[in-house]
Design an enzyme around this catalytic site. Sequence first.
Site, PDB file in Angstrom:
ATOM      1  CD  GLU A  78      14.062  60.685  59.926  1.00  0.00           C
ATOM      2  OE1 GLU A  78      14.684  59.776  60.511  1.00  0.00           O
ATOM      3  OE2 GLU A  78      13.034  61.206  60.388  1.00  0.00           O
ATOM      4  CE  LYS A 258      13.606  57.436  63.653  1.00  0.00           C
ATOM      5  NZ  LYS A 258      13.679  58.544  62.690  1.00  0.00           N
ATOM      6  CG  ASP A 274      29.440  49.691  67.685  1.00  0.00           C
ATOM      7  OD1 ASP A 274      28.252  49.742  67.333  1.00  0.00           O
ATOM      8  OD2 ASP A 274      30.024  48.635  67.972  1.00  0.00           O
ATOM      9  CG  HIS A 371       9.146  65.964  58.936  1.00  0.00           C
ATOM     10  ND1 HIS A 371       9.355  64.635  59.138  1.00  0.00           N
ATOM     11  CD2 HIS A 371       9.806  66.594  59.930  1.00  0.00           C
ATOM     12  CE1 HIS A 371      10.096  64.460  60.197  1.00  0.00           C
ATOM     13  NE2 HIS A 371      10.364  65.628  60.706  1.00  0.00           N
TER      14      HIS A 371
HETATM   15  P1  NDP Z   1      40.635  49.180  69.336  1.00  0.00           P
HETATM   16  O1  NDP Z   1      40.598  47.702  69.400  1.00  0.00           O
HETATM   17  O2  NDP Z   1      40.988  49.803  68.031  1.00  0.00           O
HETATM   18  O3  NDP Z   1      41.572  49.703  70.516  1.00  0.00           O
HETATM   19  C1  NDP Z   1      41.841  51.057  70.719  1.00  0.00           C
HETATM   20  C2  NDP Z   1      43.118  51.440  69.978  1.00  0.00           C
HETATM   21  O4  NDP Z   1      43.350  52.823  70.109  1.00  0.00           O
HETATM   22  C3  NDP Z   1      44.309  50.724  70.538  1.00  0.00           C
HETATM   23  O5  NDP Z   1      45.070  50.229  69.460  1.00  0.00           O
HETATM   24  C4  NDP Z   1      45.066  51.813  71.257  1.00  0.00           C
HETATM   25  O6  NDP Z   1      46.448  51.633  71.166  1.00  0.00           O
HETATM   26  C5  NDP Z   1      44.698  53.037  70.460  1.00  0.00           C
HETATM   27  N1  NDP Z   1      44.852  54.295  71.194  1.00  0.00           N
HETATM   28  C6  NDP Z   1      45.620  55.328  70.784  1.00  0.00           C
HETATM   29  N2  NDP Z   1      45.533  56.350  71.633  1.00  0.00           N
HETATM   30  C7  NDP Z   1      44.715  55.963  72.616  1.00  0.00           C
HETATM   31  C8  NDP Z   1      44.228  56.615  73.795  1.00  0.00           C
HETATM   32  N3  NDP Z   1      44.588  57.866  74.105  1.00  0.00           N
HETATM   33  N4  NDP Z   1      43.364  55.949  74.594  1.00  0.00           N
HETATM   34  C9  NDP Z   1      42.977  54.687  74.286  1.00  0.00           C
HETATM   35  N5  NDP Z   1      43.402  54.031  73.191  1.00  0.00           N
HETATM   36  C10 NDP Z   1      44.270  54.648  72.367  1.00  0.00           C
HETATM   37  O7  NDP Z   1      39.213  49.805  69.706  1.00  0.00           O
HETATM   38  P2  NDP Z   1      38.333  49.640  70.988  1.00  0.00           P
HETATM   39  O8  NDP Z   1      38.952  48.776  72.016  1.00  0.00           O
HETATM   40  O9  NDP Z   1      37.955  51.021  71.388  1.00  0.00           O
HETATM   41  O10 NDP Z   1      37.054  48.866  70.431  1.00  0.00           O
HETATM   42  C11 NDP Z   1      36.109  49.547  69.636  1.00  0.00           C
HETATM   43  C12 NDP Z   1      35.676  48.644  68.512  1.00  0.00           C
HETATM   44  O11 NDP Z   1      35.192  47.425  69.043  1.00  0.00           O
HETATM   45  C13 NDP Z   1      34.551  49.228  67.715  1.00  0.00           C
HETATM   46  O12 NDP Z   1      34.876  49.092  66.352  1.00  0.00           O
HETATM   47  C14 NDP Z   1      33.362  48.340  68.062  1.00  0.00           C
HETATM   48  O13 NDP Z   1      32.470  48.270  66.980  1.00  0.00           O
HETATM   49  C15 NDP Z   1      34.003  47.023  68.345  1.00  0.00           C
HETATM   50  N6  NDP Z   1      33.322  46.055  69.194  1.00  0.00           N
HETATM   51  C16 NDP Z   1      32.158  46.354  69.861  1.00  0.00           C
HETATM   52  C17 NDP Z   1      31.557  45.408  70.660  1.00  0.00           C
HETATM   53  C18 NDP Z   1      30.331  45.788  71.417  1.00  0.00           C
HETATM   54  O14 NDP Z   1      29.982  46.956  71.456  1.00  0.00           O
HETATM   55  N7  NDP Z   1      29.636  44.851  72.046  1.00  0.00           N
HETATM   56  C19 NDP Z   1      32.126  44.046  70.796  1.00  0.00           C
HETATM   57  C20 NDP Z   1      33.359  43.876  70.089  1.00  0.00           C
HETATM   58  C21 NDP Z   1      33.921  44.833  69.312  1.00  0.00           C
HETATM   59  P3  NDP Z   1      47.239  50.615  72.115  1.00  0.00           P
HETATM   60  O15 NDP Z   1      46.995  49.256  71.550  1.00  0.00           O
HETATM   61  O16 NDP Z   1      48.631  51.066  72.039  1.00  0.00           O
HETATM   62  O17 NDP Z   1      46.642  50.738  73.492  1.00  0.00           O
END
Ligand code: NDP
Length: 424
Positions: A78, A258, A274, A371
């Site tokens: 935009e 918005k 996200d 704009h």
């Molecule tokens: P991930 O599943 O990728 O988990 C976070 C990853 O980051 C883990 O692998 C973790 O490692 C790693 N990590 C490294 N350093 C850190 C730190 N300092 N603190 C925390 N984690 C660390 O992502 P999220 O759990 O954050 O989930 C986000 C995703 O989920 C987005 O893509 C979103 O779109 C999606 N999502 C959203 C939903 C919703 O909003 N309703 C529903 C379902 C999915 P380790 O494994 O070693 O802990």
Amino acid sequence: MTADFRHFYQKSWAERTAIVAEQAQLSTAETALFKQYYLPQHSEIIENYLTDYPLPMGLAVNFVVDDHPYIVPMVTEEPSVIAAASNGAKIVKRAGGFTTKLTKREMVGQIVLEQLADPAKTAEIIMAHQADLLVVADAAHPSLKKRGGGARRLRTRDLGQGYLSIDLFVDVQAAMGANMLNSMLEAVAKSVGVLTKTNALMSILSNYATASLVQATCELPVSLLQAGRYAGKLVAQKIASASTVAQIDPYRAATHNKGIMNGIDALAIATGNDWRALESGIHAYAARDGQYRGVSTWTTDGQTLTGTITLPLPVGIVGGSIKINALAQLNQRILGLQTAPELAKVMVALGLAQNLAALRALVTTGIQQGHMHLQLKSLALAAGATATELPIVLQQLEQAPQQDLATTQHLIKKLRQTKEETDD
Ligand code: NDP
């Protein structure tokens, strides 16, 4: 012609693009677009991957948040959004910048039980086992606890009609935490099932992230708001009135918010966050007392204009697609981010800057003046103006009685005819 889409997900990238080209009868040039924006690693992120979809990325400048300067990468299609953000931030910078507050950063998820004869009794059983259930939650994602995060507490809410929500609060550290939390919730739901002899209807995080609130404020001497023939004090009063209207009228509140989301989404995309999750949480928060309202407020005492915005912003600097998105990582470097709360603070300040610029324009010269130049540029490009033709077409469009596609195409045609005649 109907192409065969059976087992589409099993096809190779070349097969998929060929099927789509056949179905939509795409030309060679059109099909080449798939290749132009293709990133092989992205076929691992989404299903039925064809290509990437490019969006413009730019930088908003002038941001000072908690005494720290930032340049803010924004991804948006935009026109005017980045200019408005930079403009709002410039005014606030002259008054010392934004001040932010973030007291807590936890994600909340729900385990929903149904058909309960006595929800209060079930809630009592759950809360009596809170400590054990938190241990179960942590065991489902132990690395989180090792990093200093983990399950923090449970809460139960009787939703009526036999439904009970068990809310799990988790410190997700530097991530947004959706996947981590969902794994924890599913593990806890199993234990809850054993304890209460029920089957959970569902276990999923809530995007209504009320335990991840972040606030930005700014205090501006009214003299900084002067716009053309409008004195600063008058502009401040009008901005405060506009803020009141966004509190009492959902039609206005939706547009007010918005404008704020123009900034929030653009930074969320730029940092691989996200934005749908943020959108749903923020709009739910805007309606938290039963009426949808503006998420920022502006007040004035005649000397100072004070702006405040509070938003649920559970953003991450790791996790999700961030790890495979080189630009998201680059943008973290541009921002100089150290922590996820820092990103939330810049984001909330960006929302307030965006809002200030929009309201100041709205209550003075109107939104179109700022704009229009950029809109006309988009119009000229859409009508096919080349880079050399653009300045002339823009100049002529600004004088034209109608500024629409047909007029623009006509101007380009005339320009080309004149050039042909001169060349002859
Ligand atoms: P991930 O599943 O990728 O988990 C976070 C990853 O980051 C883990 O692998 C973790 O490692 C790693 N990590 C490294 N350093 C850190 C730190 N300092 N603190 C925390 N984690 C660390 O992502 P999220 O759990 O954050 O989930 C986000 C995703 O989920 C987005 O893509 C979103 O779109 C999606 N999502 C959203 C939903 C919703 O909003 N309703 C529903 C379902 C999915 P380790 O494994 O070693 O802990």
